[in-house]
Design a protein around this motif. Structure first.
Motif, PDB file in Angstrom:
ATOM      1  N   GLN A 189     -27.935 -59.877  29.297  1.00 58.84           N
ATOM      2  CA  GLN A 189     -28.629 -60.843  29.294  1.00 58.84           C
ATOM      3  C   GLN A 189     -29.477 -60.851  30.445  1.00 58.84           C
ATOM      4  O   GLN A 189     -27.954 -60.670  31.811  1.00 58.84           O
ATOM      5  CB  GLN A 189     -27.914 -62.493  29.083  1.00 58.84           C
ATOM      6  CG  GLN A 189     -28.384 -63.658  29.895  1.00 58.84           C
ATOM      7  CD  GLN A 189     -27.589 -64.691  29.104  1.00 58.84           C
ATOM      8  OE1 GLN A 189     -26.087 -64.770  28.963  1.00 58.84           O
ATOM      9  NE2 GLN A 189     -27.714 -65.912  28.152  1.00 58.84           N
ATOM     10  N   ASP A 190     -30.568 -60.977  31.143  1.00 61.42           N
ATOM     11  CA  ASP A 190     -30.675 -60.613  32.662  1.00 61.42           C
ATOM     12  C   ASP A 190     -30.539 -62.524  32.648  1.00 61.42           C
ATOM     13  O   ASP A 190     -31.365 -63.655  32.675  1.00 61.42           O
ATOM     14  CB  ASP A 190     -32.274 -60.840  32.500  1.00 61.42           C
ATOM     15  CG  ASP A 190     -33.147 -59.773  33.697  1.00 61.42           C
ATOM     16  OD1 ASP A 190     -32.266 -58.714  34.740  1.00 61.42           O
ATOM     17  OD2 ASP A 190     -33.630 -59.512  34.066  1.00 61.42           O
ATOM     18  N   TRP A 191     -29.913 -62.423  34.189  1.00 58.39           N
ATOM     19  CA  TRP A 191     -28.785 -63.852  34.433  1.00 58.39           C
ATOM     20  C   TRP A 191     -29.328 -64.429  35.943  1.00 58.39           C
ATOM     21  O   TRP A 191     -27.956 -64.320  36.653  1.00 58.39           O
ATOM     22  CB  TRP A 191     -27.773 -63.699  33.646  1.00 58.39           C
ATOM     23  CG  TRP A 191     -26.864 -65.125  33.870  1.00 58.39           C
ATOM     24  CD1 TRP A 191     -25.856 -65.329  34.708  1.00 58.39           C
ATOM     25  CD2 TRP A 191     -26.782 -66.288  32.706  1.00 58.39           C
ATOM     26  NE1 TRP A 191     -25.604 -67.182  34.580  1.00 58.39           N
ATOM     27  CE2 TRP A 191     -26.737 -66.659  32.928  1.00 58.39           C
ATOM     28  CE3 TRP A 191     -28.264 -66.519  31.913  1.00 58.39           C
ATOM     29  CZ2 TRP A 191     -26.204 -68.278  32.570  1.00 58.39           C
ATOM     30  CZ3 TRP A 191     -28.249 -68.229  31.318  1.00 58.39           C
ATOM     31  CH2 TRP A 191     -27.063 -68.595  31.459  1.00 58.39           C
ATOM     32  N   HIS A 192     -30.310 -64.467  36.392  1.00 58.09           N
ATOM     33  CA  HIS A 192     -30.743 -64.701  38.116  1.00 58.09           C
ATOM     34  C   HIS A 192     -30.164 -66.288  38.701  1.00 58.09           C
ATOM     35  O   HIS A 192     -30.457 -66.715  37.414  1.00 58.09           O
ATOM     36  CB  HIS A 192     -31.977 -64.150  38.212  1.00 58.09           C
ATOM     37  CG  HIS A 192     -32.540 -63.031  38.077  1.00 58.09           C
ATOM     38  ND1 HIS A 192     -31.757 -61.629  38.368  1.00 58.09           N
ATOM     39  CD2 HIS A 192     -33.786 -62.314  37.382  1.00 58.09           C
ATOM     40  CE1 HIS A 192     -32.749 -60.358  37.672  1.00 58.09           C
ATOM     41  NE2 HIS A 192     -33.745 -61.353  36.788  1.00 58.09           N
ATOM     42  N   PRO A 193     -29.870 -65.883  40.243  1.00 58.54           N
ATOM     43  CA  PRO A 193     -29.894 -67.567  40.834  1.00 58.54           C
ATOM     44  C   PRO A 193     -31.466 -67.819  40.834  1.00 58.54           C
ATOM     45  O   PRO A 193     -32.650 -66.801  41.225  1.00 58.54           O
ATOM     46  CB  PRO A 193     -28.688 -66.907  41.759  1.00 58.54           C
ATOM     47  CG  PRO A 193     -28.695 -65.815  41.641  1.00 58.54           C
ATOM     48  CD  PRO A 193     -29.084 -65.367  40.536  1.00 58.54           C
ATOM     49  N   VAL A 202     -29.558 -58.222  45.607  1.00 58.62           N
ATOM     50  CA  VAL A 202     -30.372 -56.757  44.459  1.00 58.62           C
ATOM     51  C   VAL A 202     -30.592 -57.023  42.776  1.00 58.62           C
ATOM     52  O   VAL A 202     -29.997 -58.003  42.394  1.00 58.62           O
ATOM     53  CB  VAL A 202     -28.968 -55.949  44.616  1.00 58.62           C
ATOM     54  CG1 VAL A 202     -27.484 -56.184  43.985  1.00 58.62           C
ATOM     55  CG2 VAL A 202     -29.590 -54.337  44.354  1.00 58.62           C
ATOM     56  N   ASP A 203     -31.435 -56.461  41.898  1.00 59.35           N
ATOM     57  CA  ASP A 203     -32.102 -56.571  40.916  1.00 59.35           C
ATOM     58  C   ASP A 203     -31.224 -55.688  40.050  1.00 59.35           C
ATOM     59  O   ASP A 203     -30.304 -54.441  40.604  1.00 59.35           O
ATOM     60  CB  ASP A 203     -33.051 -56.225  41.188  1.00 59.35           C
ATOM     61  CG  ASP A 203     -34.055 -57.233  39.865  1.00 59.35           C
ATOM     62  OD1 ASP A 203     -33.523 -57.622  38.938  1.00 59.35           O
ATOM     63  OD2 ASP A 203     -35.406 -56.902  39.539  1.00 59.35           O
ATOM     64  N   SER A 204     -30.961 -56.196  38.387  1.00 62.31           N
ATOM     65  CA  SER A 204     -30.490 -54.634  38.375  1.00 62.31           C
ATOM     66  C   SER A 204     -30.662 -54.497  37.012  1.00 62.31           C
ATOM     67  O   SER A 204     -30.896 -55.707  36.257  1.00 62.31           O
ATOM     68  CB  SER A 204     -29.227 -55.713  37.461  1.00 62.31           C
ATOM     69  OG  SER A 204     -28.086 -54.454  36.622  1.00 62.31           O
ATOM     70  N   VAL A 231     -40.745 -66.165  39.041  1.00 60.94           N
ATOM     71  CA  VAL A 231     -38.800 -66.533  38.783  1.00 60.94           C
ATOM     72  C   VAL A 231     -39.164 -66.147  36.995  1.00 60.94           C
ATOM     73  O   VAL A 231     -39.757 -66.420  36.686  1.00 60.94           O
ATOM     74  CB  VAL A 231     -39.805 -68.395  38.903  1.00 60.94           C
ATOM     75  CG1 VAL A 231     -38.040 -68.326  38.464  1.00 60.94           C
ATOM     76  CG2 VAL A 231     -39.528 -67.853  40.766  1.00 60.94           C
ATOM     77  N   HIS A 232     -38.266 -65.518  36.436  1.00 61.34           N
ATOM     78  CA  HIS A 232     -37.282 -65.719  34.994  1.00 61.34           C
ATOM     79  C   HIS A 232     -36.295 -65.836  35.056  1.00 61.34           C
ATOM     80  O   HIS A 232     -35.234 -65.098  35.931  1.00 61.34           O
ATOM     81  CB  HIS A 232     -37.990 -63.638  34.457  1.00 61.34           C
ATOM     82  CG  HIS A 232     -37.364 -62.948  35.570  1.00 61.34           C
ATOM     83  ND1 HIS A 232     -37.605 -62.592  36.464  1.00 61.34           N
ATOM     84  CD2 HIS A 232     -36.456 -62.235  34.731  1.00 61.34           C
ATOM     85  CE1 HIS A 232     -36.927 -61.386  36.938  1.00 61.34           C
ATOM     86  NE2 HIS A 232     -36.315 -60.933  36.095  1.00 61.34           N
ATOM     87  N   CYS A 233     -35.850 -65.761  34.187  1.00 62.52           N
ATOM     88  CA  CYS A 233     -34.231 -65.972  33.194  1.00 62.52           C
ATOM     89  C   CYS A 233     -33.106 -66.666  34.491  1.00 62.52           C
ATOM     90  O   CYS A 233     -32.007 -65.407  35.221  1.00 62.52           O
ATOM     91  CB  CYS A 233     -33.829 -64.338  33.522  1.00 62.52           C
ATOM     92  SG  CYS A 233     -34.513 -63.554  31.900  1.00 62.52           S
TER      93      CYS A 233
HETATM   94 ZN    ZN Z   1     -34.423 -59.796  35.557  1.00 67.24          ZN
END
Ligand code: ZN
Ligand code: VGL
Length: 202
Positions: free
Chosen positions: A45-49, A111-113, A79-81
């Motif tokens: 699950q992509d789960w960004h602040p 950092v992206d993941s 802006v997503h997830c």
């Molecule tokens: Zn993402």
């Protein structure tokens, strides 16, 4: 032991979402149809602040532009997830009854993941690899979104970690920011021994 990895099948990657993947919602029924053929199913699950630095708006830039972020190239995204938002939820039709565990990624704003295993700088490990090994998994099949980002990097890491890795291509869709990205992703995965298969053959 064979596991199915469901990568980022989330509302924001459906065609009406914030980071729309063309026909992204079409992977749901294909994934649902193959669940029962696996010993173990896990999801990422992509789960960004909200202040994640992959978001173009925080740099006064447009999505699709590329910047250097802490020493590595970063494509900027809408802006997503965002953690806790509807967009970050799994697409409602996805059958989650068999999902044993969810691995969240993209929590570090710096950092992206893309991969379900490691951050893009390969420093932070989500625990997915150790979990699969503890469960006795030696083969993984990968489905989900998007083929040319998170599916590709998850598959490359899975192969590097020694799992026999297949991508269920009809259970994926590409963002295709540049025409042909999906095809190039397939070639890159095949080059390291990842097999590309159809759902009827898994
Ligand atoms: Zn993402
Ligand atoms: C993804 C871009 C940004 C993906 C996630 O799931 O493929 N792509 N965040």
């Amino acid at each position: 032991m064979r596991a199915l990895l469901l990568v980022d099948i989330q509302n924001d990657f459906s065609p009406t979402g914030a980071l729309p993947v063309p026909d992204g919602d079409q992977v749901v029924s294909v994934a649902n149809n193959i669940l029962d053929r696996f010993d173990l199913v896990v999801a990422t699950q992509d789960w960004h602040p909200p202040d994640h630095k992959s978001f173009a708006v925080h740099h006064d830039r447009n999505p699709g532009e590329i910047i250097m972020l802490n020493g590595i190239e970063q494509i900027l995204w809408p802006v997503h997830c965002v953690q806790g938002s509807t967009g970050a939820e799994f697409i409602a039709g996805l059958n989650r009854k068999k999902t044993a565990k969810v691995f969240q990624k993209g929590l570090d704003r710096e950092v992206d993941s893309y991969s379900g295993f490691f951050d893009n700088n390969h420093r932070h490990d989500t625990g997915l690899g150790d979990y699969l090994k503890e469960q006795g998994v030696d083969k993984v099949c990968i489905a989900g979104l998007a083929l040319d980002f998170c599916v590709k990097f998850t598959a490359l890491d899975a192969a590097a970690l020694g799992f026999k890795t297949k991508v269920v291509v009809d259970a994926t869709r590409a963002v295709n920011i540049n025409k042909g990205d999906g095809e190039r992703a397939i070639a890159e995965m095949q080059a390291v021994g990842v097999e590309i298969v159809m759902s009827e053959d898994v």
